[in-house]
Design a protein around this motif. Structure first.
Motif, PDB file in Angstrom:
ATOM      1  N   ILE A 148      21.009  -5.972  -0.567  1.00 30.35           N
ATOM      2  CA  ILE A 148      20.027  -4.897  -0.682  1.00 30.35           C
ATOM      3  C   ILE A 148      19.910  -4.557  -2.160  1.00 30.35           C
ATOM      4  N   PHE A 149      18.653  -4.506  -2.607  1.00 28.08           N
ATOM      5  CA  PHE A 149      18.360  -4.298  -4.015  1.00 28.08           C
ATOM      6  C   PHE A 149      17.582  -2.986  -4.141  1.00 28.08           C
ATOM      7  N   PRO A 150      18.301  -1.862  -4.292  1.00 25.62           N
ATOM      8  CA  PRO A 150      17.625  -0.568  -4.308  1.00 25.62           C
ATOM      9  C   PRO A 150      17.212  -0.190  -5.730  1.00 25.62           C
ATOM     10  N   GLY A 151      16.862   1.044  -5.932  1.00 21.93           N
ATOM     11  CA  GLY A 151      16.556   1.494  -7.284  1.00 21.93           C
ATOM     12  C   GLY A 151      15.568   2.628  -7.325  1.00 21.93           C
ATOM     13  N   VAL A 152      15.892   3.622  -8.145  1.00 24.16           N
ATOM     14  CA  VAL A 152      14.922   4.644  -8.514  1.00 24.16           C
ATOM     15  C   VAL A 152      14.983   4.731 -10.031  1.00 24.16           C
ATOM     16  N   GLY A 153      13.974   5.344 -10.622  1.00 28.53           N
ATOM     17  CA  GLY A 153      13.970   5.452 -12.074  1.00 28.53           C
ATOM     18  C   GLY A 153      12.822   4.638 -12.643  1.00 28.53           C
ATOM     19  N   ALA A 154      12.988   4.164 -13.855  1.00 28.21           N
ATOM     20  CA  ALA A 154      11.879   3.506 -14.545  1.00 28.21           C
ATOM     21  C   ALA A 154      12.109   2.000 -14.647  1.00 28.21           C
ATOM     22  N   ALA A 155      11.014   1.245 -14.610  1.00 28.99           N
ATOM     23  CA  ALA A 155      11.086  -0.219 -14.628  1.00 28.99           C
ATOM     24  C   ALA A 155      11.759  -0.735 -15.903  1.00 28.99           C
ATOM     25  N   GLY A 156      11.429  -0.147 -17.041  1.00 29.78           N
ATOM     26  CA  GLY A 156      11.949  -0.632 -18.322  1.00 29.78           C
ATOM     27  C   GLY A 156      13.462  -0.582 -18.374  1.00 29.78           C
ATOM     28  N   SER A 157      14.034   0.582 -18.075  1.00 33.85           N
ATOM     29  CA  SER A 157      15.492   0.712 -18.166  1.00 33.85           C
ATOM     30  C   SER A 157      16.176  -0.074 -17.056  1.00 33.85           C
ATOM     31  N   ALA A 158      15.538  -0.181 -15.892  1.00 31.83           N
ATOM     32  CA  ALA A 158      16.135  -0.954 -14.803  1.00 31.83           C
ATOM     33  C   ALA A 158      16.251  -2.422 -15.181  1.00 31.83           C
ATOM     34  N   MET A 159      15.180  -2.977 -15.774  1.00 34.96           N
ATOM     35  CA  MET A 159      15.217  -4.386 -16.175  1.00 34.96           C
ATOM     36  C   MET A 159      16.271  -4.615 -17.260  1.00 34.96           C
ATOM     37  N   ALA A 160      16.322  -3.678 -18.228  1.00 38.34           N
ATOM     38  CA  ALA A 160      17.293  -3.818 -19.314  1.00 38.34           C
ATOM     39  C   ALA A 160      18.708  -3.820 -18.745  1.00 38.34           C
ATOM     40  N   SER A 161      18.940  -2.935 -17.774  1.00 37.94           N
ATOM     41  CA  SER A 161      20.261  -2.829 -17.188  1.00 37.94           C
ATOM     42  C   SER A 161      20.628  -4.084 -16.384  1.00 37.94           C
ATOM     43  N   LEU A 162      19.670  -4.615 -15.626  1.00 41.03           N
ATOM     44  CA  LEU A 162      19.909  -5.845 -14.855  1.00 41.03           C
ATOM     45  C   LEU A 162      20.257  -7.003 -15.784  1.00 41.03           C
TER      46      LEU A 162
ATOM     47  N   PRO B 205      18.940 -13.544   2.669  1.00 40.47           N
ATOM     48  CA  PRO B 205      18.049 -12.405   2.941  1.00 40.47           C
ATOM     49  C   PRO B 205      18.276 -11.279   1.922  1.00 40.47           C
ATOM     50  N   VAL B 206      17.184 -10.859   1.274  1.00 40.35           N
ATOM     51  CA  VAL B 206      17.252  -9.794   0.266  1.00 40.35           C
ATOM     52  C   VAL B 206      16.220  -8.723   0.604  1.00 40.35           C
ATOM     53  N   LEU B 207      16.669  -7.479   0.609  1.00 36.13           N
ATOM     54  CA  LEU B 207      15.766  -6.345   0.845  1.00 36.13           C
ATOM     55  C   LEU B 207      15.682  -5.500  -0.424  1.00 36.13           C
ATOM     56  N   GLY B 208      14.487  -5.441  -1.022  1.00 31.95           N
ATOM     57  CA  GLY B 208      14.268  -4.571  -2.183  1.00 31.95           C
ATOM     58  C   GLY B 208      13.714  -3.244  -1.708  1.00 31.95           C
ATOM     59  N   ILE B 209      14.191  -2.160  -2.309  1.00 29.61           N
ATOM     60  CA  ILE B 209      13.710  -0.835  -1.915  1.00 29.61           C
ATOM     61  C   ILE B 209      13.174  -0.108  -3.144  1.00 29.61           C
ATOM     62  N   CYS B 210      11.965   0.419  -3.040  1.00 28.63           N
ATOM     63  CA  CYS B 210      11.323   1.240  -4.068  1.00 28.63           C
ATOM     64  C   CYS B 210      11.292   0.501  -5.412  1.00 28.63           C
ATOM     65  N   LEU B 211      11.980   1.002  -6.432  1.00 30.41           N
ATOM     66  CA  LEU B 211      11.952   0.309  -7.732  1.00 30.41           C
ATOM     67  C   LEU B 211      12.515  -1.112  -7.604  1.00 30.41           C
ATOM     68  N   GLY B 212      13.480  -1.291  -6.717  1.00 29.11           N
ATOM     69  CA  GLY B 212      14.042  -2.623  -6.479  1.00 29.11           C
ATOM     70  C   GLY B 212      12.991  -3.598  -5.961  1.00 29.11           C
ATOM     71  N   MET B 213      12.008  -3.064  -5.219  1.00 30.59           N
ATOM     72  CA  MET B 213      10.876  -3.877  -4.784  1.00 30.59           C
ATOM     73  C   MET B 213       9.920  -4.108  -5.956  1.00 30.59           C
ATOM     74  N   GLN B 214       9.598  -3.015  -6.677  1.00 32.11           N
ATOM     75  CA  GLN B 214       8.577  -3.125  -7.740  1.00 32.11           C
ATOM     76  C   GLN B 214       8.959  -4.157  -8.796  1.00 32.11           C
ATOM     77  N   ILE B 215      10.241  -4.192  -9.166  1.00 33.20           N
ATOM     78  CA  ILE B 215      10.582  -5.144 -10.232  1.00 33.20           C
ATOM     79  C   ILE B 215      10.763  -6.573  -9.714  1.00 33.20           C
ATOM     80  N   SER B 216      10.428  -6.803  -8.449  1.00 38.55           N
ATOM     81  CA  SER B 216      10.428  -8.185  -7.946  1.00 38.55           C
ATOM     82  C   SER B 216       9.095  -8.878  -8.232  1.00 38.55           C
ATOM     83  N   LEU B 217       8.090  -8.116  -8.683  1.00 37.19           N
ATOM     84  CA  LEU B 217       6.825  -8.753  -9.057  1.00 37.19           C
ATOM     85  C   LEU B 217       6.913  -9.234 -10.517  1.00 37.19           C
TER      86      LEU B 217
END
Lengths: 216, 259
Positions: free
Chosen positions: A53-67, A85-97
């Motif tokens: 499960i790939f969750p996440g809240v917050g901003a795309a920029g800092s999330a990518m930097a952290s990953l 099987p991977v489930l992205g939630i919220c920001l975790g989904m958005q940064i999969s694009l």
């Protein structure tokens, strides 16, 4: 009990931990549906995952930097390529694009398309889109099984995804027009809403994910 | 479209559910964890816990309550009362709260809103405002004044100006609590709610005064509120959450009806 059942019971779901918000609620909801889950911040551990499960809240920029700084981006790419099987939630989904307008960020690119901000020119529509809204299934998918017309999920977000290929749009929701609220391809599925905060229907989705073998 | 939300507020003192009238005469009326679970199963959209524990050494009791609720109630959970720092907010978040309500401490030190929103995200910071009607003046042009310390201390601060400042500092949602209406069951303060809801871009939760289903309808339409907060009317069993939602749905409001 057969060997395969024993194997299934021993699967631990890894919740990707990359400083992107409070993950405890995701873990609690997993436990509620009998999914054993633990947090994972180690790319080598993540590489051997059998369910993620790939969750996440917050901003795309800092999330990518952290990953990236933890090497988790590459590990995630590998598990997805392996059919886990991977489930992205919220920001975790958005940064999969491929790309997010938020902080003008190049993202993971598991699904072709981009993430845009809701228009702010309509004063009657508040951003973030926060609260319960209907999720209309567009393509049947094992993880979305049992979601019926009128079922609502809990959303909190100011940006929304637009996959390039329409077949990746699994469900839509209406806010300033329709946007993709669940997307997926191969063994990856992502939701803009929070199943862990969406009552019975949300737990049902997590339970479906717990049973899913990654095949569509 | 988004559904209008029905939110139940549970005031918790020393781990017990309490209910006040006009912020005084609190009575012990049950177990907050049981009530929360009951409302969740009956279709509640969101929960707010307000810690009204007087002594700070008993604050850990609240963390236990939040933790028990979070492990069995899977809807957004908002907690407030006595939040003075980012570390208070973080403790509550770790215990299972989604959103953190700030109130008196933010009036005394507005930077608390900025600090919390950068630490846990705007969408998780709720500015809760206790407001009373006063004569319009240069100091209070809207005729509504912010009061803190559980309704005891008028601050000479205009409610509309404070709402706008709170939004600017990063509050993702506002609770408009009318002290005049609190516990009366005579209906929400519609004029106050509409004034603030129309001036800000963040969601507004109306609070104080709900006694009848019609009151919720009124504040969600004429009052322009995004959510209606209820307390006594459900705590004493006068109405069930599902009845309130059914009524609002029958009035053609967009309401979540399957749970």
């Amino acid at each position: 009990m057969s060997l395969s059942n024993n194997n299934k019971a021993s699967i631990v779901t890894l919740i990707v931990d990359y400083d992107a918000g409070n993950l405890a609620s995701v873990k609690r909801a997993c436990e509620q549906v009998g999914l054993e889950a633990e947090f994972c911040a180690d790319p080598d551990h993540l590489r051997h995952a059998q369910r993620v499960i790939f969750p996440g809240v917050g901003a795309a920029g800092s999330a990518m930097a952290s990953l990236k700084s933890r090497g988790l981006d590459q590990a995630l790419r590998e598990v997805i390529n392996n059919g886990c099987p991977v489930l992205g939630i919220c920001l975790g989904m958005q940064i999969s694009l491929d790309y997010s307008e938020e902080n003008d960020t190049a993202t993971l690119g598991f699904i072709a398309g981009k993430v845009s901000r809701f228009r702010m020119d309509r004063l009657d529509l508040k951003v973030p889109h926060m609260g319960w809204n209907e999720v209309c299934v567009q393509h049947t998918h094992p993880v979305l099984q049992g979601i019926e017309a009128g079922d609502e999920f809990y959303f909190v977000h100011g940006y929304f995804p637009t996959p390039k290929d329409n077949s990746a749009v699994l469900a839509t929701t209406d806010y300033e027009g329709h946007f993709a609220s669940a997307i997926g391809k191969d063994s990856y599925i992502g939701t803009q809403f929070h199943p862990e905060k969406s009552g019975r229907v949300g737990l049902r989705l997590l339970n479906n994910f717990a049973q899913w073998d990654g095949q569509c | 479209m988004l559904s209008k939300r029905v939110i139940a507020c549970l005031d918790v003192r020393d781990g017990h559910l309490a209910k006040s009238v006009k912020f005084v005469n609190t009575q012990n009326i049950g177990d907050p964890v049981e009530k929360a679970h009951e409302y969740y199963l009956d279709g509640l959209d969101e929960l707010v816990f307000y810690d009204i524990t007087a002594s700070s050494e008993k604050r850990n009791i609240m963390l236990d309550v939040v933790e028990s609720v979070a492990s069995q109630v899977f809807i957004p959970l908002s907690v407030g009362g006595g939040v003075r720092s980012v570390s208070d907010a973080t403790d509550l978040r770790l215990a299972g709260a989604e959103k953190i309500n700030v109130n008196s401490a933010a009036v005394k030190r507005p930077e608390l809103i900025d600090e919390c929103s950068s630490a846990i995200g705007n969408q998780n910071v709720v500015l809760s405002m206790d407001i009373q009607k006063v004569a319009k003046s240069n100091e209070i042009p809207s005729g509504y004044e912010i009061v803190i310390n559980g309704g005891r201390s008028p601050m000479g601060l205009d409610a509309l100006a404070w709402a706008l400042e709170g939004e600017k500092r990063g509050a993702g949602e506002l609770v408009i609590n009318s002290i005049d209406a609190d516990g009366t069951k005579d209906g929400y303060e519609i004029e106050l709610t509409a004034m603030i809801a129309q001036a800000v871009r963040v969601p507004v939760i109306a609070s104080g005064g709900a006694g009848l289903p019609e009151h919720l309808y009124e504040v969600l339409t004429k009052g322009h509120a995004d959510a209606a907060l209820v307390a006594s009317m459900v705590h004493y069993g006068d109405y069930k959450v599902s009845e309130l939602k059914g009524y609002l749905h029958d009035q053609r409001l967009k309401i979540r009806m399957s749970w």
